[in-house]
Write an enzyme that holds these catalytic residues in place. Structure first.
Site, PDB file in Angstrom:
ATOM      1  N   ASP A 478       0.711  -1.417  -0.127  1.00  0.00           N
ATOM      2  CA  ASP A 478       0.050  -0.075  -0.283  1.00  0.00           C
ATOM      3  C   ASP A 478       1.354   1.511  -0.287  1.00  0.00           C
ATOM      4  O   ASP A 478       2.725   0.921   0.931  1.00  0.00           O
ATOM      5  CB  ASP A 478      -0.854  -0.140   1.201  1.00  0.00           C
ATOM      6  CG  ASP A 478      -2.054   0.552   0.848  1.00  0.00           C
ATOM      7  OD1 ASP A 478      -2.351   0.910   0.286  1.00  0.00           O
ATOM      8  OD2 ASP A 478      -3.385   0.456   1.663  1.00  0.00           O
ATOM      9  N   ASP A 556     -11.037   1.663  -2.783  1.00  0.00           N
ATOM     10  CA  ASP A 556     -11.566   1.769  -1.681  1.00  0.00           C
ATOM     11  C   ASP A 556     -13.415   1.752  -1.618  1.00  0.00           C
ATOM     12  O   ASP A 556     -13.590   1.324  -1.142  1.00  0.00           O
ATOM     13  CB  ASP A 556     -11.268   2.764  -0.669  1.00  0.00           C
ATOM     14  CG  ASP A 556      -9.444   2.114   0.117  1.00  0.00           C
ATOM     15  OD1 ASP A 556      -8.867   0.916  -1.114  1.00  0.00           O
ATOM     16  OD2 ASP A 556      -9.347   3.247   0.422  1.00  0.00           O
TER      17      ASP A 556
END
Ligand code: GLA
Length: 753
Positions: A478, A556
């Site tokens: 990430d 997301d």
């Protein structure tokens, strides 16, 4: 014996594909022709010794000849020839007022370059190198061309200092792609934001320059380095000319699409010149990222299919061999949305048991497993196990996951540090910073300066240790913030006492080179390791990172309706094989409640995963989850590696299909590479005026074949069990979808020709 036949077949296929690339030199005319798939790209040296673009379009005959290149004349005193000629790699100089591919400073004070032809080398049937040199200064520019049989050409450059003094580079593009001179073009591009990536825009190309870029240090959510240019009157999803391209660079980049006043249309992309500087010492070179492009007359849909095929077969890592796709992605369960950072080894193991019940193949623990990471205020940088959560280490959890028949993956965010961490307390100087300037925190975290060799070594070592000491099959890598204070006062040639700003600016490139290097070394040492690129959703997706990672997390936002648009935009440029898609619980960020079936089907359009809180699932949810996961396993190769047809787009830019068509319907179809299977996903977003679901005409089938149709929902498909391809594509199928967020799927198996 079977293996031997398979090898022979694959060799035969490779040679057919190889025949689809050719680099031909016409030395009498000083021209080069590059064939890749169904396109030809041609360049030539003109009467002023400058290299210019001659042609980019449908494939020319093998012996085709184009007129000898000629520098265009000065049109008026304000339009010198360098501005009226489609130069292949124009440097700033001789009165170039449009976008320059290169801008360099000579030690003698000259800030211009005029590049002329030096030499060329056809290295193979698919690679060409042309060398340009400045008329007076010791600068050479090597232009590289590589042809791929799927219909893509990559181009990049290498700028070489052949002199005895140091030059400075202020701007360096990978390539300039010139389109046929003219008007009536349309330009498609993708922009986005957190939770709203992959928004597709298509507008007429206006005279001037349309610039998309990232100044953020990484590829960014804001725009993606991709373009598709068509002709407004001709180009649709199904037909018409499309010139398309993608830059493979995961740092700051810029792409400018210019339609000059004289309607010379060109696309220039490479390193973002903003705050850019590169010191080129004698004998040194600067290489630019690859800029891939192609042409089709099959519309935007065919452009996507070429890109998808090219990416699976040529770009993605872990191919068993060149020109073959890697295995399709496993089905993942990720615990983030279920638990966030509040969990123990016991709760993770309980989730793993539930995930296995649905047919999941890989269990991934997300953020929160390390250091004092109980919320997002602390712990980033402290990559040792949190003993409160894992008193017995990771092994019992990994063993449990394995005993359930799944592989194990874990989340990391290597380039970040929280000020509240042991790492920051030990090495405050490792975070990017300018002297005296307060560092800007985003999500309470700072950027580590990965351009530093010590940070790079530290990063490789802990990642290597983590993967060596634990049976980890997968890393979710990430990257949750962008750059703000990109200082580097330990760069070679600078110091806190005597800053050399030019040297410090190399941080923009060196950081990304080191990021690539860490992944490359890690993968080399652990060849079975797979990696996902995530950046607060889809902030780091490009062909540079995709040549090193197996999949990406596009957003997301997992709301089914938003995802339809996000995925539609994503597939304009990247293949579904790379598109991790989770089913999650409702309501999600749009506070909308959609049925589980539509959420599952939307996630089945890419690499299926689940982020649900399975502790809250009912028996019916498990039954449906298991049923659709089993169905997905029968179609996933078709979905991930077949040909994608966007039959009716859900609409993007916040515009739902209900505004585009009366019933708010959309459908996506995938056809297997060998044509033996097809799968249709159909949605009704919002029923309006009680109008019936539109007829769905399929595409890409064999009109002479018969297909057996397996309907997911018997009550939503009322057609025959076996139907000819010509009927499916001509008359289409009738589906009975009604109400809001209804959905269904059909699987078609070819039974005869
Ligand atoms: C980012 C990712 C999420 C999750 C969190 C963890 O937002 O996009 O999927 O991993 O970080 O902090």
């Amino acid at each position: 014996m079977r293996n031997c036949c398979a090898v022979l077949l694959s060799l035969a296929l490779s040679s057919v594909l190889l025949a689809q690339t050719a680099v031909r030199e016409d030395s009498a005319r000083r021209q080069w022709y590059i064939d890749a798939g169904k396109q030809t790209y041609a360049i030539g040296v003109n009467d002023q010794e400058m290299l210019q673009s001659l042609y980019w379009g449908p494939k020319l005959a093998a012996d085709a000849k184009l007129p000898t290149a000629k520098m265009h004349p000065e049109r008026a005193s304000i339009d010198p020839p360098v501005g009226t000629t489609p130069l292949e790699y124009p440097a700033w100089g001789a009165g170039l007022y449009t976008e320059a591919a290169l801008k360099a400073n000579s030690p003698n004070g000259d800030r211009t370059l005029v590049l002329v032809y030096d030499s060329a080398k056809v290295s193979s049937s698919d690679e060409l190198e042309v060398v340009l040199k400045d008329k007076t200064e010791p600068i050479r520019v090597h232009l590289y061309y590589h042809a791929y049989p799927e219909g893509v050409i990559s181009r990049w450059s290498r700028i070489e200092n052949t002199g005895k003094q140091t030059f400075g580079i202020e701007q360096a593009a990978s390539a300039v792609w010139n389109l046929p001179q003219g008007t009536g073009y349309q330009h498609s591009w993708l922009t986005g934001m957190w939770g709203g990536e992959w928004q597709l825009h298509t507008e007429p190309l206006l005279t001037g320059a349309a610039v998309i870029e990232s100044r953020k240090g990484s590829t960014s959510h804001q725009a993606n380095p991709w373009f598709a240019i068509g002709k407004t009157a001709e180009t649709t999803e199904e037909s018409g000319p499309v010139w398309f391209g993608q830059l493979g660079w995961s740092g700051s980049w810029r792409m400018s699409v210019e339609d000059t006043s004289l309607h010379l249309v060109r696309v220039t992309a490479g390193y973002n010149p903003f705050d850019f500087y590169w010191t080129l010492k004698p004998g040194e070179s600067l290489e630019t990222p690859k800029f891939y492009a192609g042409y089709t007359d099959g519309g935007n849909g065919e452009a996507s299919r070429i890109e998808h095929r090219f990416q699976t077969d040529e770009i993605l890592p872990r191919r068993p061999a060149a020109m073959t796709p890697p295995p399709p992605r496993p089905i993942i369960f990720n615990s983030w949305e279920a638990t966030e950072m509040t969990f123990t080894d016991q709760t993770q193991m309980a989730l793993a048991e539930k995930a296995a019940k649905i047919g999941v193949e890989r269990f991934v623990i997300d953020d929160g497993w390390f250091g004092q990471r109980n919320d997002d205020h602390r712990g980033l940088g402290d990559w040792y196990l949190n003993k409160q959560k894992f008193p017995n280490g990771l092994k019992p959890v990994i063993d449990k996951v394995h005993s359930l028949g799944m592989s194990f993956g874990i989340w990391v965010e290597p380039e970040m540090v929280n000020p509240d961490s042991d790492l920051f307390r030990q090495h405050p100087d490792w975070a990017m910073q300018f002297p005296n300037r307060q560092r800007s925190e985003m999500r309470q975290q700072l950027m580590l300066n990965l351009a530093r060799p010590d940070v790079k070594e530290w990063m490789f070592n802990w990642l290597d240790k983590l993967v060596s000491e634990n049976d980890i099959a997968f890393l979710k890598w990430d990257y949750n913030r962008n750059w703000s204070e990109p200082g580097w006062n330990t760069a070679p040639g600078t110091s806190a006492e005597h800053p050399n700003i030019d040297a410090e600016k190399e941080i923009w490139i060196r950081f990304v080179q080191n990021y690539y290097d860490v992944i490359d070394r890690l993968r080399k040492k652990h060849p079975q390791l797979e990696i996902e690129s995530c950046s607060a959703g889809g902030g780091r997706v490009d062909l540079g990172v995709l040549s090193r990672t197996d999949e990406v997390w596009p957003s997301d936002n997992t709301d089914a309706l938003d995802r339809l648009s996000i995925q539609d935009g994503y597939t304009h440029t990247y293949t579904p094989q790379t598109m991790a898609a989770w089913v999650t619980d409702v309501p999600h960020m749009e506070r909308r409640s959609t049925p589980l079936q539509v959420r599952l089907l939307v996630a089945m359009q890419g690499a299926l995963g689940s982020g649900n809180n399975l502790n809250k699932w009912s028996d019916e949810d498990f039954a449906l989850g298991a049923k659709l996961t089993a169905l997905y396993k029968t179609v996933r190769t078709t979905v991930q590696q077949g040909s994608l047809y966007r039959l009716t787009s859900p609409g993007t830019e916040g515009q739902h299909a209900s505004l585009n068509n009366e019933v708010g319907a959309s459908q996506v179809e995938y056809v297997a590479r060998d044509g033996s299977q097809a799968v249709l996903f159909a949605y009704l977003h919002s029923m309006r005026y009680a109008v019936g679901y539109p007829t769905v005409r399929l595409r890409g089938l064999d009109p002479n074949a018969t297909y057996r149709i397996k309907a997911l929902d018997a009550d939503k498909y009322k057609g025959d069990d076996t139907v000819s391809g010509s009927v499916l594509m001509g008359a289409g199928v009738q589906l009975r979808l009604a109400g809001d967020y209804d959905s269904t799927a059909l699987v078609l198996e070819r039974v005869s020709r």
